[in-house]
Design an enzyme around this catalytic site. Structure first.
Site, mmCIF file in Angstrom:
data_model
loop_
_atom_site.group_PDB
_atom_site.id
_atom_site.type_symbol
_atom_site.label_atom_id
_atom_site.label_comp_id
_atom_site.label_asym_id
_atom_site.label_seq_id
_atom_site.Cartn_x
_atom_site.Cartn_y
_atom_site.Cartn_z
ATOM 1 N N LYS A 198 0.833 -1.206 0.000
ATOM 2 C CA LYS A 198 0.000 0.000 0.000
ATOM 3 C C LYS A 198 0.873 1.264 0.000
ATOM 4 O O LYS A 198 2.036 1.210 0.392
ATOM 5 C CB LYS A 198 -0.922 -0.013 1.225
ATOM 6 C CG LYS A 198 -0.183 -0.024 2.544
ATOM 7 C CD LYS A 198 -1.118 -0.308 3.720
ATOM 8 C CE LYS A 198 -0.341 -0.274 5.021
ATOM 9 N NZ LYS A 198 -1.111 -0.836 6.143
ATOM 10 N N TYR A 256 14.823 30.940 7.475
ATOM 11 C CA TYR A 256 13.578 31.598 7.876
ATOM 12 C C TYR A 256 13.457 31.620 9.382
ATOM 13 O O TYR A 256 13.815 30.656 10.059
ATOM 14 C CB TYR A 256 12.377 30.845 7.312
ATOM 15 C CG TYR A 256 12.211 30.951 5.825
ATOM 16 C CD1 TYR A 256 12.170 32.179 5.194
ATOM 17 C CD2 TYR A 256 12.065 29.802 5.057
ATOM 18 C CE1 TYR A 256 11.993 32.261 3.817
ATOM 19 C CE2 TYR A 256 11.883 29.869 3.687
ATOM 20 C CZ TYR A 256 11.847 31.100 3.069
ATOM 21 O OH TYR A 256 11.668 31.178 1.727
ATOM 22 N N MET A 275 11.011 24.875 2.424
ATOM 23 C CA MET A 275 10.287 23.913 1.596
ATOM 24 C C MET A 275 11.242 23.196 0.643
ATOM 25 O O MET A 275 11.139 21.993 0.429
ATOM 26 C CB MET A 275 9.219 24.666 0.790
ATOM 27 C CG MET A 275 8.244 23.795 0.048
ATOM 28 S SD MET A 275 7.139 24.778 -0.985
ATOM 29 C CE MET A 275 6.288 25.780 0.231
HETATM 30 C C1 PLP Z 1 -0.365 -1.933 6.688
HETATM 31 C C2 PLP Z 1 -0.988 -3.184 7.090
HETATM 32 C C3 PLP Z 1 -0.221 -4.349 7.260
HETATM 33 C C4 PLP Z 1 1.288 -4.375 7.132
HETATM 34 O O1 PLP Z 1 1.900 -3.848 8.270
HETATM 35 P P1 PLP Z 1 3.499 -3.885 8.437
HETATM 36 O O2 PLP Z 1 3.708 -3.507 9.839
HETATM 37 O O3 PLP Z 1 4.055 -2.900 7.465
HETATM 38 O O4 PLP Z 1 3.947 -5.269 8.127
HETATM 39 C C5 PLP Z 1 -0.890 -5.524 7.559
HETATM 40 N N1 PLP Z 1 -2.229 -5.548 7.680
HETATM 41 C C6 PLP Z 1 -3.004 -4.456 7.531
HETATM 42 C C7 PLP Z 1 -4.479 -4.564 7.664
HETATM 43 C C8 PLP Z 1 -2.405 -3.237 7.247
HETATM 44 O O5 PLP Z 1 -3.178 -2.144 7.121
#
Ligand code: PLP
Length: 379
Positions: A39, A266, A313
């Protein structure tokens, strides 16, 4: 590398990724399957690149958080099962059917929605049910899960492949709540067994659970951060040899001699009380580095150079008074190794009181990604 002329970039070493996957496979009980969680662009590493290596190392399935990401995987030619975490809108369910994605159905109404779509195109849709065992995010509460699971298992057009749950705290030393969640999930699994509802895929562990709670491994673990060579916390079990895949680098674009009384940056947060030499780096909080003031260090010529003043930035200034050989064009490491030293993601996370995940996913897309050792060679 995507077209970019910037002297600032993210380096992703795919041979380290392969090395980490082999170490994980050696560490892992042979019968335990794994789902590769890619993800948010595989936590900023590039979803498709990481997914392909994960599949090469035997991932049974990929997992993402959005239908958009799942479609991107399909468009890159990946036909492996793709789980989409979370809840889906009705429009998204149609896309799940069209792209053969595996979604979660956690209540009877959603199960009916998906069933109708599946039956209308004569397809059988793989689904998982998420059991909320204490995170209070997605899923059906563990005390109410059995009827939903039985309902889904009995629906034409759906194939109940898995049931899962997710830990709220698996990577800290105190495992009390994680064990309580496991107990709740095991209760649901026992109820299913009693009612003879069988699934191929029972899963509750993320990386923290995989490392520290072997009694929770079940059939599959969902692994995101581990093969990237980063640990979810400072205290979970280590796998010797695992190394971070991602580094962030830039080059010195200017050097200035400060005189007594000069300010830097800044907000006038740094005042030179003696002559100092500083280097200007063309990377800033707009690239994902925390917004800091006189905090944080970078590696230059194998030494640490402290950030002076407030970073901007698009730029930051570092004190190179103790690195006389530094010159315009020299490579600077913001995250990663140089010489014998390393600035790891936990160190950067500490600058903003955050976690490794936040820093990894925070490196913005305007930083070009440079893939090293992309060819398929195992070292
Ligand atoms: C992100 C996620 C994982 C993976 O987690 P890690 O700690 O990166 O291994 C597993 N299950 C769900 C539902 C997640 O949202």
């Amino acid at each position: 590398m995507n077209a970019s002329y910037r002297p600032a970039w993210v380096e992703i070493d795919l041979s380290r990724l392969r090395q980490n996957f082999s170490l994980f496979l050696k560490d892992k009980p042979a019968a335990l399957g794994f789902i590769s969680v890619v993800k948010d662009q595989a936590y900023g590493h590039g979803m498709v690149q990481i997914a392909k290596v994960a599949l090469e190392f035997g991932a049974k399935s990929l997992a993402v958080a959005t239908v958009d990401a799942a479609i991107e995987l399909r468009q890159s030619g990946i036909s492996a099962p793709v789980l989409v975490f979370g809840e889906r809108t009705t429009e998204e369910l149609e896309l799940c059917v069209a792209q053969n994605l595996t979604c979660f159905v956690n209540d009877m109404a959603q199960a009916d929605n998906l069933k109708k779509l599946a039956v209308s195109v004569g397809q059988k849709m793989p689904v998982h049910v998420e059991v909320d065992s204490g995170l209070s995010r997605y899923g059906v509460r563990w005390t109410e899960a059995l009827p939903v699971i039985e309902y889904v298992a009995g629906l034409e057009g759906l194939v109940l492949e898995g049931v899962m749950s997710h830990f709220a705290m698996s990577d800290e030393l105190d495992k009390t709540f994680a064990l309580e969640q496991l107990k709740r999930f095991n209760l649901v699994l026992a109820q299913m067994a009693e009612r003879q509802v069988r699934v191929k895929c029972r899963h509750i562990c993320n990386t923290g659970g995989y490392l520290d709670l072997p009694q929770a491994h079940l059939d599959f673990v969902r692994i995101g951060i581990l093969p990237l060579g980063v640990y979810p916390s400072q205290v979970c079990r280590r796998i010797p040899g695992l190394e971070p895949v991602l580094s962030v680098k830039t080059r010195i674009v200017g050097i200035r001699e400060l005189q007594v009384g000069d300010y830097v940056g800044y907000g006038m947060r740094y005042l030179a009380t003696e002559p100092r030499r500083i280097a200007v780096l063309p990377i800033g909080y707009g690239d994902g580095y925390p917004r800091v003031r006189n905090q944080g260090e970078v590696l230059l010529a194998g030494k640490r150079a402290p950030i002076v003043g407030g970073n901007a930035m698009d730029a930051m200034m570092v004190d190179i008074s103790n690195i006389p050989q530094a010159k315009v064009g020299d490579e600077v490491v913001l995250q990663g190794c140089q010489g014998d030293d390393e600035i790891d993601v936990h160190e950067i996370a500490g600058l903003k009181g955050s976690v490794s995940y936040d820093i990894l996913t925070g490196w913005r897309s305007r930083l070009p990604r440079l893939y090293l050792n992309a060819e398929n060679v195992r070292s």
